[in-house]
Write an enzyme that holds these catalytic residues in place. Structure first.
Site, short mmCIF file in Angstrom:
data_model
loop_
_atom_site.label_atom_id
_atom_site.label_comp_id
_atom_site.label_asym_id
_atom_site.label_seq_id
_atom_site.Cartn_x
_atom_site.Cartn_y
_atom_site.Cartn_z
N ASP A 117 0.85 -1.19 0.00
CA ASP A 117 0.00 0.00 0.00
C ASP A 117 0.89 1.23 0.00
O ASP A 117 1.98 1.22 0.57
CB ASP A 117 -0.91 0.02 1.24
CG ASP A 117 -2.00 -1.03 1.18
OD1 ASP A 117 -2.45 -1.38 0.08
OD2 ASP A 117 -2.42 -1.49 2.26
N ASP A 135 -6.87 -1.55 -4.82
CA ASP A 135 -7.96 -1.19 -3.91
C ASP A 135 -8.85 -0.12 -4.53
O ASP A 135 -10.08 -0.17 -4.42
CB ASP A 135 -7.41 -0.67 -2.58
CG ASP A 135 -6.58 -1.69 -1.82
OD1 ASP A 135 -6.79 -2.90 -2.02
OD2 ASP A 135 -5.72 -1.27 -1.03
#
Length: 154
Positions: A117, A135
């Site tokens: 991330d 995402d």
């Protein structure tokens, strides 16, 4: 079906290239300010799901669960695409984005045992959970699917 697979491939490509760049140009937990007070690139890893759900579970169980869930989701997306996508370009785009995001994160889980991330949005000291391109694709795809069902098809 060409659009469906093209969007999946493009989503996975952008996701993996962006994660590769972060992995090779940042040190874990390093953060670089892009827009002061609003947006940073911050290299984090997440071995759980959204908001680190299940992050504390045993690694093997977690990997089997997440990869299995992604595979089941991909089968369902394929079935939805065959049923709904032929009648609507918006369904095709939505389902392809969700599939591309699922594949992008699944690649990370298989390669590393976690997801990379790096997109870190914040206002002042409040930070949204850090996320990635996969995402984002999943969120946009689900939002389009819901919009199509609740707004456009009413």
């Amino acid at each position: 079906m060409t659009w469906f697979f093209s969007i999946i491939i493009l989503t996975v490509f952008v996701d993996q290239v962006s994660k590769y760049w972060v992995f090779h140009n940042f040190i874990l937990f390093e953060s670089r300010t892009i827009l002061p007070g609003f947006f940073n690139l911050t290299y984090l890893t997440n071995n759980g799901a959204a908001f680190s759900i299940l992050a504390g579970q045993p690694a093997l169980w977690r990997q089997v669960f997440f990869i299995g869930t992604a595979l089941v989701a991909l089968v369902l997306i394929w079935l939805f695409q065959r049923s709904y996508g032929r009648n609507s370009t918006l369904y095709t785009v939505a389902l392809a984005l969700v599939a591309g995001g699922a594949v992008g994160n699944m690649i990370d889980r298989i390669r590393f045992g976690f997801v990379i991330d790096f997109l870190d949005f914040h206002i002042g000291s409040y930070h949204w959970p850090t996320f990635n391109v996969a995402d984002s694709a999943i969120f946009i795809g689900v939002s389009l699917f819901i919009f199509k069902n609740l707004v456009l098809d009413r």
